[in-house]
Design a protein around this motif. Structure first.
Motif, PDB file in Angstrom:
ATOM      1  N   SER A  12     101.157  -0.110  60.801  1.00 32.60           N
ATOM      2  CA  SER A  12     101.659   1.262  60.868  1.00 32.60           C
ATOM      3  C   SER A  12     101.510   1.873  59.480  1.00 32.60           C
ATOM      4  N   GLY A  13     102.187   2.959  59.246  1.00 34.87           N
ATOM      5  CA  GLY A  13     102.232   3.535  57.903  1.00 34.87           C
ATOM      6  C   GLY A  13     101.372   4.763  57.709  1.00 34.87           C
ATOM      7  N   ALA A  14     100.540   5.100  58.714  1.00 31.56           N
ATOM      8  CA  ALA A  14      99.608   6.207  58.507  1.00 31.56           C
ATOM      9  C   ALA A  14     100.334   7.545  58.369  1.00 31.56           C
ATOM     10  N   VAL A  15     101.254   7.809  59.278  1.00 36.79           N
ATOM     11  CA  VAL A  15     101.937   9.108  59.248  1.00 36.79           C
ATOM     12  C   VAL A  15     102.712   9.260  57.947  1.00 36.79           C
TER      13      VAL A  15
ATOM     14  N   ASP B 288      96.743   7.879  66.401  1.00 35.44           N
ATOM     15  CA  ASP B 288      97.773   8.922  66.509  1.00 35.44           C
ATOM     16  C   ASP B 288      97.182  10.329  66.525  1.00 35.44           C
TER      17      ASP B 288
ATOM     18  N   THR C 158     106.117   0.503  59.257  1.00 37.63           N
ATOM     19  CA  THR C 158     106.127   1.503  58.190  1.00 37.63           C
ATOM     20  C   THR C 158     107.181   1.204  57.124  1.00 37.63           C
TER      21      THR C 158
ATOM     22  N   THR D 100     109.422   3.497  63.523  1.00 37.00           N
ATOM     23  CA  THR D 100     109.812   4.021  64.830  1.00 37.00           C
ATOM     24  C   THR D 100     110.418   2.952  65.737  1.00 37.00           C
TER      25      THR D 100
ATOM     26  N   GLY E  69     104.598   3.273  70.154  1.00 36.84           N
ATOM     27  CA  GLY E  69     104.932   2.487  68.958  1.00 36.84           C
ATOM     28  C   GLY E  69     104.093   1.244  68.789  1.00 36.84           C
ATOM     29  N   ASN E  70     104.016   0.805  67.542  1.00 39.61           N
ATOM     30  CA  ASN E  70     103.122  -0.308  67.221  1.00 39.61           C
ATOM     31  C   ASN E  70     103.665  -1.678  67.615  1.00 39.61           C
TER      32      ASN E  70
ATOM     33  N   ASN F 245      95.493   0.293  64.403  1.00 37.76           N
ATOM     34  CA  ASN F 245      96.630   1.223  64.508  1.00 37.76           C
ATOM     35  C   ASN F 245      96.428   2.042  65.769  1.00 37.76           C
ATOM     36  N   GLU F 246      97.487   2.690  66.179  1.00 33.35           N
ATOM     37  CA  GLU F 246      97.339   3.641  67.274  1.00 33.35           C
ATOM     38  C   GLU F 246      96.531   4.821  66.746  1.00 33.35           C
TER      39      GLU F 246
HETATM   40  N1  GLU Z   1     101.115   4.564  64.327  1.00 32.69           N
HETATM   41  C1  GLU Z   1     102.186   5.059  63.500  1.00 32.69           C
HETATM   42  C2  GLU Z   1     101.752   5.165  62.054  1.00 32.69           C
HETATM   43  O1  GLU Z   1     100.761   4.602  61.655  1.00 32.69           O
HETATM   44  C3  GLU Z   1     103.394   4.159  63.537  1.00 32.69           C
HETATM   45  C4  GLU Z   1     103.931   3.823  64.865  1.00 32.69           C
HETATM   46  C5  GLU Z   1     104.978   2.700  64.781  1.00 32.69           C
HETATM   47  O2  GLU Z   1     105.322   2.298  63.671  1.00 32.69           O
HETATM   48  O3  GLU Z   1     105.435   2.213  65.791  1.00 32.69           O
HETATM   49  O4  GLU Z   1     102.406   5.830  61.278  1.00 32.69           O
END
Ligand code: GLU
Length: 267
Positions: free
Chosen positions: A53-56, A140, A16, A215, A152-153, A137-138
């Motif tokens: 990452s970056g979605a949240v 989430d 992120t 994270t 975490g990713n 991505n996870e």
């Molecule tokens: N999956 C989360 C996201 O896309 C990030 C998790 C991580 O950065 O470890 O925001």
């Protein structure tokens, strides 16, 4: 790292703090550079899987929420908003360079349940055969507990590297690699270029500082390195500030910290 050029299948994880500005909004210039270099790697002949990452953070920025929520439901909602924003940008930029992306959202059960794992393996394989770039991505929005969450990713990217049987995992971070002491407090800290044995001594020097938007700290990256190197997959930690440094690897140069694959691994 001349051998890097011979890698057929690479997994690149980007965090992120690399993908977003301090405002939380997507850093379009950096994402476009990343997309360009990954597209070039595909053009070079590699298969590329991107764990992003970056979605949240993107979701929070998009609706002007102001901060990363601690409430799980709100965080899940932000991930749902931001994930589509993220994919829209990847789709647009990769299309500009002539490539096709495909979104895969994972939960830990996909790994632990043999049927779901095999379904995921097949999907990745077919996507790569179809010349696509899976963007992972996870998931989430539906992950709530330790049964479903990867934590975490960094860890997710290690599972993905194993799942697709990658030749190398690249962790693009906001640090240059692993140092022998904390570079933020010790100006003489030295970058460790190569780690052959990921033992307690290495963990002891790592510390565990995350960033405000990302994270994963160094311990999570070492855990990821341990997972993949035990399976015979080497890993790099590189600074993603300028994604074009990936060309250094492609040109046969050395950057960041390289974790060698364990000699005992079956791969
Ligand atoms: N999956 C989360 C996201 O896309 C990030 C998790 C991580 O950065 O470890 O925001």
């Amino acid at each position: 790292m001349g051998y890097f050029r011979d890698s057929k299948r690479i997994v690149v994880k980007v965090g992120t703090s690399t993908l977003t500005h301090n405002t939380g909004h997507l850093n379009l210039r950096r994402i476009e550079k990343l997309v360009k270099v990954l597209s070039d790697m595909k053009n070079w002949g590699m298969q590329v899987v991107l764990v992003s990452s970056g979605a949240v953070s993107a979701g929070v920025a998009k609706i002007g929420f102001g901060h990363i929520p601690s409430n799980p439901e709100e965080k899940q909602a932000m991930a749902a908003i931001g994930q589509s924003e993220l994919m829209k940008i990847y789709d647009r930029f990769f299309s500009d360079y002539g490539h096709t992306v495909a979104q895969i959202l994972m939960t830990k059960e996909v790994i632990s349940n043999p049927e779901r794992r095999s379904a995921a393996e097949n999907t990745f394989r077919r996507l790569l055969e179809m010349n696509c770039i899976p963007v992972v991505n996870e998931n989430d929005s539906v992950s709530t507990d330790e049964l479903t969450k990867f934590g975490g990713n960094d860890i997710l990217s290690a599972y993905v590297a194993e799942l697709v049987n990658a030749d190398v995992l690249i962790n693009l971070s906001d640090v240059d690699g692993l140092y022998d002491s904390d570079p933020r407090t010790n100006p003489d800290a030295k970058l460790i270029e190569r780690v052959e044995c990921l033992d307690d001594a290495v963990y002891a020097i790592a510390g565990d500082a995350g960033t405000s938007r990302g994270t994963g700290g160094m311990i999570a990256k070492l855990n990821a390195a341990r997972m993949v190197t035990e399976q015979g997959i080497p890993m790099f930690i590189l600074n993603g500030h300028d994604p074009e440094i990936l060309y250094t690897l492609l040109d046969g140069g050395h950057i960041g910290t390289y974790f060698t694959a364990s000699k005992d691994a079956k791969k």
